[in-house]
Design a protein around this motif. Structure first.
Motif, short mmCIF file in Angstrom:
data_model
loop_
_atom_site.label_atom_id
_atom_site.label_comp_id
_atom_site.label_asym_id
_atom_site.label_seq_id
_atom_site.Cartn_x
_atom_site.Cartn_y
_atom_site.Cartn_z
N LYS A 185 3.50 -10.66 8.19
CA LYS A 185 4.89 -10.90 7.83
C LYS A 185 5.05 -12.23 7.10
CE LYS A 185 8.18 -10.24 10.70
NZ LYS A 185 8.96 -10.34 11.95
N ASP A 186 4.36 -13.26 7.60
CA ASP A 186 4.46 -14.58 6.98
C ASP A 186 3.96 -14.54 5.53
OD1 ASP A 186 4.79 -17.58 7.17
OD2 ASP A 186 2.65 -17.48 6.74
N LYS A 187 2.85 -13.86 5.33
CA LYS A 187 2.29 -13.77 3.98
C LYS A 187 3.19 -12.97 3.05
CE LYS A 187 -2.20 -13.69 1.79
NZ LYS A 187 -3.66 -13.70 2.06
N ARG A 188 3.78 -11.89 3.56
CA ARG A 188 4.67 -11.07 2.73
C ARG A 188 5.96 -11.82 2.40
NH1 ARG A 188 4.51 -4.72 3.39
NH2 ARG A 188 4.85 -5.05 1.18
N HIS A 213 -3.63 -6.67 -0.20
CA HIS A 213 -3.72 -7.33 1.11
C HIS A 213 -3.17 -6.42 2.22
CE1 HIS A 213 -3.72 -10.44 4.16
NE2 HIS A 213 -2.42 -10.23 4.36
N VAL A 214 -2.02 -5.82 1.97
CA VAL A 214 -1.41 -4.93 2.97
C VAL A 214 -2.32 -3.73 3.24
CG1 VAL A 214 0.54 -3.39 3.44
CG2 VAL A 214 0.93 -5.64 2.41
N THR A 215 -2.89 -3.15 2.18
CA THR A 215 -3.80 -2.02 2.35
C THR A 215 -5.03 -2.42 3.17
OG1 THR A 215 -3.09 -1.03 0.25
CG2 THR A 215 -5.22 -0.32 1.11
N HIS A 216 -5.55 -3.61 2.91
CA HIS A 216 -6.71 -4.09 3.67
C HIS A 216 -6.36 -4.23 5.16
CE1 HIS A 216 -10.16 -6.46 4.92
NE2 HIS A 216 -9.34 -7.39 5.36
N VAL A 217 -5.21 -4.82 5.46
CA VAL A 217 -4.80 -4.99 6.86
C VAL A 217 -4.64 -3.63 7.53
CG1 VAL A 217 -2.96 -5.79 8.38
CG2 VAL A 217 -3.71 -7.23 6.48
#
Length: 280
Positions: A118-121, A153-157
């Motif tokens: 969330k912080d990164k987004r 990044h989201v896909t990786h997580v």
């Protein structure tokens, strides 16, 4: 355009060989390929007679080449899938609650937090606003690059979390995973502009799709259930309770639990009830 185009093949265009290969008739002639089933799939193929199949195309993101999967129908003389589901125990079913504050919570007691994501987004969103206000050609180019980095990044997580969830399920001998059917959930969001923007970027569906195909490779079936009231009901006694942030308290039996874990265990209980009634 179909996301996963498929081709139906029957016994006249498909031949299985004892050495684990298959011959498929194409417009360019017959092609012979080697089957690569996992342990569960090998057991399933040996349990009955192989019937008609489907060739399914899976495009690979960011790569030029796609790959094909052969989906083989097996006619078994043993216990049907429906009868098998009726006999499942509670510890053979896993409920998964997905959320924006916690990426996922499973009924076995494990939680994947979403604080760092969330912080990164949020930082990506702030950067996007600055670039959009600028409006220059250079800003638009940087905006496109930033969007791609965020998506990757989201896909990786999601890939990491889904892999760990399926590994957890396989380790515990889970045979059925219950997921939330969140179709059209974004249509009912009532919040401020910033919260709506964040929730509309919530990639729950991508995570669920990754869980489904990884679970299938491990021989675990997934079902989607209506999640209504699973966050407001006590998983111990079934009475309504109160949820405050990450805490849940039952108004009748006083049961205290993490709100997302409580919801995942309600999904687990609902799934067991429906499977026992033959409604899956």
């Amino acid at each position: 355009m179909f996301r996963h185009p498929s081709v139906h093949v029957d016994k006249n265009t498909l031949t299985f060989f004892p050495d684990g290969t298959v011959s498929i008739s194409t417009i360019s002639g017959r092609i012979r390929a080697r089957l690569c089933p996992g342990p569960f799939q090998k057991e399933l193929l040996a349990s009955g007679k192989r019937k008609e199949c489907n060739l399914v195309l899976h495009p690979r993101r960011g790569r030029k080449e796609a790959f094909w999967e052969l989906h083989i129908a097996v006619e078994s003389q043993g216990c049907s899938g429906e009868e098998h589901l009726k006999n499942l125990k509670a510890d053979e079913i896993m409920g998964i609650d997905v959320g924006e504050n916690n990426i996922a919570a499973v009924s076995t007691g494990r939680i994947w937090k979403a604080g760092a994501l969330k912080d990164k987004r949020d930082r990506y969103m702030s950067q996007r606003k600055r670039l959009q206000r600028n409006g220059s050609q250079s800003a638009r180019q940087h905006l496109k690059k930033a969007s791609g980095r965020e998506r990757r990044h989201v896909t990786h997580v999601n890939n990491v979390v889904s892999k760990e969830i399926v590994q957890e399920a396989a380790k515990r001998g889970i045979k059925l995973i219950a997921l939330e059917d969140l179709t059209h959930i974004r249509d009912h969001i009532k919040a401020g502009k910033r919260i709506r923007s964040r929730l509309h970027r919530w990639s729950f569906r991508e995570l669920q799709e990754m869980i489904v195909y990884k679970a299938a490779a491990a021989g675990i079936r997934c079902v989607f259930l209506d999640p209504r009231y699973t966050s407001q009901t006590c998983s111990q006694c079934g009475a309504p309770g109160k949820r405050h942030k990450h805490g849940f308290r039952c108004s009748q039996c006083g049961h205290l639990a993490h709100s997302d874990l409580n919801a995942s265990r309600n999904l687990q209980g609902l799934c067991r009830q429906l499977s026992a009634q033959g409604l899956m």
